[in-house]
Design an enzyme around this catalytic site. Structure first.
Site, PDB file in Angstrom:
ATOM      1  NE  ARG A  21       8.262  38.818  61.663  1.00  0.00           N
ATOM      2  CZ  ARG A  21       7.060  40.476  60.318  1.00  0.00           C
ATOM      3  NH1 ARG A  21       7.059  41.448  60.943  1.00  0.00           N
ATOM      4  NH2 ARG A  21       7.516  39.442  58.904  1.00  0.00           N
ATOM      5  CB  SER A  38      -3.158  42.704  53.986  1.00  0.00           C
ATOM      6  OG  SER A  38      -1.182  43.369  53.350  1.00  0.00           O
ATOM      7  CG  ASN A  41      -3.606  52.305  51.062  1.00  0.00           C
ATOM      8  OD1 ASN A  41      -2.593  52.781  51.644  1.00  0.00           O
ATOM      9  ND2 ASN A  41      -4.185  52.732  52.254  1.00  0.00           N
ATOM     10  CB  CYS A  42      -0.183  54.755  47.941  1.00  0.00           C
ATOM     11  SG  CYS A  42       0.881  55.395  49.473  1.00  0.00           S
ATOM     12  CB  THR A 266      -6.159  55.297  73.808  1.00  0.00           C
ATOM     13  OG1 THR A 266      -6.686  54.400  74.764  1.00  0.00           O
ATOM     14  CG2 THR A 266      -5.748  54.924  72.127  1.00  0.00           C
ATOM     15  N   PRO A 269      -5.397  52.557  78.986  1.00  0.00           N
ATOM     16  CG  PRO A 269      -4.691  52.074  81.391  1.00  0.00           C
ATOM     17  CD  PRO A 269      -5.820  53.011  80.022  1.00  0.00           C
ATOM     18  CB  ILE A 271      -8.165  50.792  74.430  1.00  0.00           C
ATOM     19  CG1 ILE A 271      -9.202  50.237  74.505  1.00  0.00           C
ATOM     20  CG2 ILE A 271      -7.916  50.557  72.436  1.00  0.00           C
ATOM     21  CD1 ILE A 271     -10.095  50.752  74.838  1.00  0.00           C
ATOM     22  CE1 TYR A 272       0.322  50.076  73.301  1.00  0.00           C
ATOM     23  CE2 TYR A 272      -1.592  49.033  74.244  1.00  0.00           C
ATOM     24  CZ  TYR A 272      -0.461  48.908  75.018  1.00  0.00           C
ATOM     25  OH  TYR A 272       0.025  48.989  75.424  1.00  0.00           O
ATOM     26  CG  ASP A 276      -4.694  56.719  57.697  1.00  0.00           C
ATOM     27  OD1 ASP A 276      -3.314  57.692  57.838  1.00  0.00           O
ATOM     28  OD2 ASP A 276      -5.093  56.873  56.615  1.00  0.00           O
TER      29      ASP A 276
END
Length: 420
Positions: A21, A38, A41-42, A266, A269, A271-272, A276
């Protein structure tokens, strides 16, 4: 811009769709190890119980629908087994063809999730875990064979939900929990209400007891009790999946999750890390914490995508708001509980109330139990728990909003809310 995302579901797919987006021309590749990228999972325990009748209702999006709507390149059955930070590439193995390839990236987002904790109990290989669609398919197939009895190991959210759904399927079910109560986020007097409901509904509870061995048709407890067990479900918790991060020498935090800053970056810089696998910051003490909840994973994904796109992001600490259904009860919690406040040496006061879900003169009002914890000097709200049949979600949501907005406990009385 080429963005590669390792792992789908809540965190990864929120990052992918938000990135699209914000960046219409970016190349966005999602690499998912399982066969589904996708899904809800709940809702997995409720598929086992037949409450959700069709598996397709759990599947929110497919690679095809995501490509059609968002032009995302989603590759399932694709396991990333190495990250080369110098070359800015990831090594990928196609689990169907066994073909290995390298994919370059400008920005990399790690969303590997968490793995079920599997302790070294003799015979534990017979126990089934519930984390993915593939897991729920295996459990549902076994349940369809009509086992006479089941043992659920673990009294957390997943444990109590799966126990409920096994009872719905007519399977005699015992639940074993090492702590003296179910649902650790609750204080004991609140958890006792849940235990009472579970016992009334036919769940055989074994609290303050552990599992010694899992045998072919039984489970032996530490106490010496032997439980018949045609089916064994292991639900004692999860731990962040940090194997890729560790192998790439990305910093892991004090709580065992990937260390990230306010923007989910992380120690590298480019890599994020989201969801969980990533550590969060606790709003009450500012320390690192692990909260494996979908709403936080969704927020993580959006924050990472916003930051990659150059938007100003708002760092938000977590207060751990969660809700679970157990038979006819709704149980919700936010902030810290009394046990944690005591362990931390925090001063607090506790108030218990038992309001009705709506005006008492109108039929079918249901009473609930609410517990509020606050600082006796400043009035700062430190936490709340609710157990009841109706209306608990509204009360805990209001209190969670008050915590986020800095409203004190005495000021709750001044709120102007809908009266029904």
């Amino acid at each position: 811009m080429k963005i590669v995302i390792i792992g789908g579901v809540a965190g990864g797919m929120s990052a992918a769709t938000r990135a699209r987006r914000l960046a219409a021309n970016a190349e966005i590749i999602v690499l998912e190890k399982s066969g589904h990228v996708s899904y809800a999972n709940c809702g997995l325990p409720y598929y086992v119980g037949g409450v959700i009748e069709e598996e397709k209702d759990l599947l929110l999006q497919t690679p095809e629908s995501l490509h059609a709507r968002f032009r995302l390149d989603v590759r399932i059955s694709s396991e990333v087994f190495a990250i080369n930070r110098v070359k800015k590439t990831v090594s990928v193995r196609n689990l169907l063809t066994k073909e290995v390839s390298e994919i370059g990236y400008d920005k990399l987002i790690l969303s590997p999730g968490a793995s079920p904790v599997v302790p070294p109990i003799p015979g534990v290989e017979r126990a089934m875990t519930l984390r993915t669609v593939e897991d729920v398919e295996r459990i549902a197939n076994r349940v369809n064979e009509k086992p006479a009895n089941a043992v659920v190991i673990g009294g957390g959210f997943i444990g109590v939900e799966i126990a409920e759904n096994l009872i719905h399927r007519g399977i005699k079910t015992a639940l074993v929990e090492a702590m003296p109560q179910v649902l650790a986020p609750l204080d004991p007097e609140m958890a006792s209400l849940v235990a009472k409901e579970m016992a009334l509904q036919g769940v055989e509870l074994h609290l303050a007891d552990g599992v010694s061995t899992i045998d072919p048709t039984t489970v032996t407890l530490t106490s010496g009790a032997v439980l018949p067990a045609d089916l064994v479900i292991l639900a004692i918790g999860v731990r962040p999946d940090t194997s890729l991060a560790k192998a790439a020498d990305i910093k892991v935090g004090t709580r065992g999750g990937i260390d990230v800053d306010d923007f989910n970056r992380t120690s590298d810089p480019d890599i994020y890390a989201v969801g969980d696998a990533a550590e969060k910051v606790d709003a009450l003490d500012g320390e690192a914490t692990l909260v494996p909840l979908a709403n936080l994973a969704n927020r993580h994904g959006r924050v990472a995508a916003d930051h990659i796109s150059g938007l100003i992001t708002r760092p938000v600490k977590t207060i751990g708001t969660a809700i679970v259904k157990v038979f006819d009860l709704m149980i919700a919690t936010t902030g810290w509980n009394e046990k944690r406040l005591s362990a931390d040496g925090r001063a607090y006061m506790a108030i218990h109330t038992h309001p009705n879900s709506h005006a008492g003169y109108y039929p079918d009002a249901k009473q609930m139990a609410l517990k509020l914890l606050f600082d006796p000097t400043t009035g700062e709200i430190l936490g709340a728990q609710g157990v009841g049949i109706e209306g608990v979600d509204k009360r805990i949501d209001v209190i969670a909003t008050a915590i986020r907005g800095g409203i004190t406990a005495p000021e709750l009385a001044d709120l102007e809310l809908a009266y029904a």
